[in-house]
Enzyme design. Structure first.
Site, mmCIF file in Angstrom:
data_model
loop_
_atom_site.group_PDB
_atom_site.id
_atom_site.type_symbol
_atom_site.label_atom_id
_atom_site.label_comp_id
_atom_site.label_asym_id
_atom_site.label_seq_id
_atom_site.Cartn_x
_atom_site.Cartn_y
_atom_site.Cartn_z
ATOM 1 C CD GLU A 141 -2.543 1.144 2.744
ATOM 2 O OE1 GLU A 141 -3.633 1.725 2.789
ATOM 3 O OE2 GLU A 141 -2.065 0.523 3.720
ATOM 4 C CG ASP A 176 -6.512 3.815 2.305
ATOM 5 O OD1 ASP A 176 -7.223 4.821 2.092
ATOM 6 O OD2 ASP A 176 -6.382 3.300 3.429
ATOM 7 C CD GLN A 202 -7.453 -0.711 3.816
ATOM 8 O OE1 GLN A 202 -6.532 0.092 3.771
ATOM 9 N NE2 GLN A 202 -7.467 -1.714 4.668
ATOM 10 C CD GLU A 238 -6.915 1.208 7.197
ATOM 11 O OE1 GLU A 238 -6.553 0.030 7.311
ATOM 12 O OE2 GLU A 238 -6.302 2.057 6.531
#
Length: 258
Positions: A141, A176, A202, A238
């Site tokens: 990530e 993300d 996310q 998240e």
């Protein structure tokens, strides 16, 4: 409710509860799955029972961050620390096997430069090989420097380049949306361009990392894009929920396309 499936990241949404209680809370709230980071001092047997009782899948785990007080945030890109990096992957794979989780997120660590990159590529090559033996996926990530200053993997284009350099079919991207936006990317465009490389998505509000119905990133449009792209996976919540996690969950009905 939309065709999107939402997962609760228990390290954020129910961080104040024991892991088993967080799983049950996510089930009551209507999440379709859960994910964790590293379950420090958790009662793993109780968590397994909660997963069985609720029927929620555990999607994935992080490997350990290491010694946060010493400025660590993973080991994979730290030159001379390959033994620790490999041990962290083994521990995470063992935990993933116990929970039936499909992916392990390998944390790069606070590092920079050519030696760090070489260490990271070596660690990911090894991790992907070990995960393949277990039928699991390794994810990486790009984390923005506002949240984790000095984190090695802080560039989405470099993450993609490393995925392609390693070339393992089970090495994928954790996309993300919060981090991508904080790094200056057009989230919807990047989702479309990188979809074949993405294993998990996310979300969090930008820039405060609060609920996705707050902030500058238009998640109604992001969710519509994911539907248009026929995203087959889950969307992991998240974010920092504020005083009440349950009170922060209105976005699940308001933002998601029907």
């Amino acid at each position: 409710m939309s065709g999107l499936r939402f997962s609760a990241n228990l390290a954020y949404l129910w961080a104040d509860l024991p892991l088993a209680d967080g799983i049950r809370a996510a089930h009551r709230a209507g999440f379709a799955a859960v994910e964790i980071q590293w379950p420090e001092a958790a009662d793993l047997a109780a968590a397994e029972r909660a997963l069985q009782d609720t029927g929620l899948p555990m999607l994935g785990v992080n490997n350990t961050k290491g010694d946060l007080a010493a400025g660590e945030f993973g080991h994979a890109a730290l030159p001379g620390r390959s033994d620790e990096a490999r041990a962290a992957v083994e521990a995470a794979l063992d935990l993933a096997a116990r929970f039936g989780a499909g992916y392990v997120h390998v944390l790069a660590g606070i590092a920079g430069g050519a030696e760090a990159r070489a260490a990271y590529v070596d660690a990911l090559t090894h991790a992907a090989s070990r995960a393949a033996e277990a039928g699991r996926v390794i994810v990486i990530e790009a984390i923005n420097p506002h949240d984790v200053p000095g984190y090695f993997m802080a560039d989405l284009a470099e993450a993609v380049a490393i995925l392609r350099e390693v070339g393992a079919p089970n090495l994928k991207l954790m996309f993300d949306c919060y981090h991508a936006s904080r790094l200056g990317h057009d989230v919807q465009e990047r989702l479309g361009a990188l979809l074949p490389l993405i294993h998990h998505v996310q979300i969090a509000g930008v820039p405060e990392r609060g609920p996705p119905d707050r902030g500058s990133l238009d998640y109604r449009a992001v969710f519509a894009t994911l539907q248009r792209l026929e995203w087959p996976g889950y969307v992991g919540a998240e974010y920092k929920p504020g005083p009440s996690t349950e009170g922060s969950l209105g976005w699940m009905q308001v933002l998601a396309p029907g």
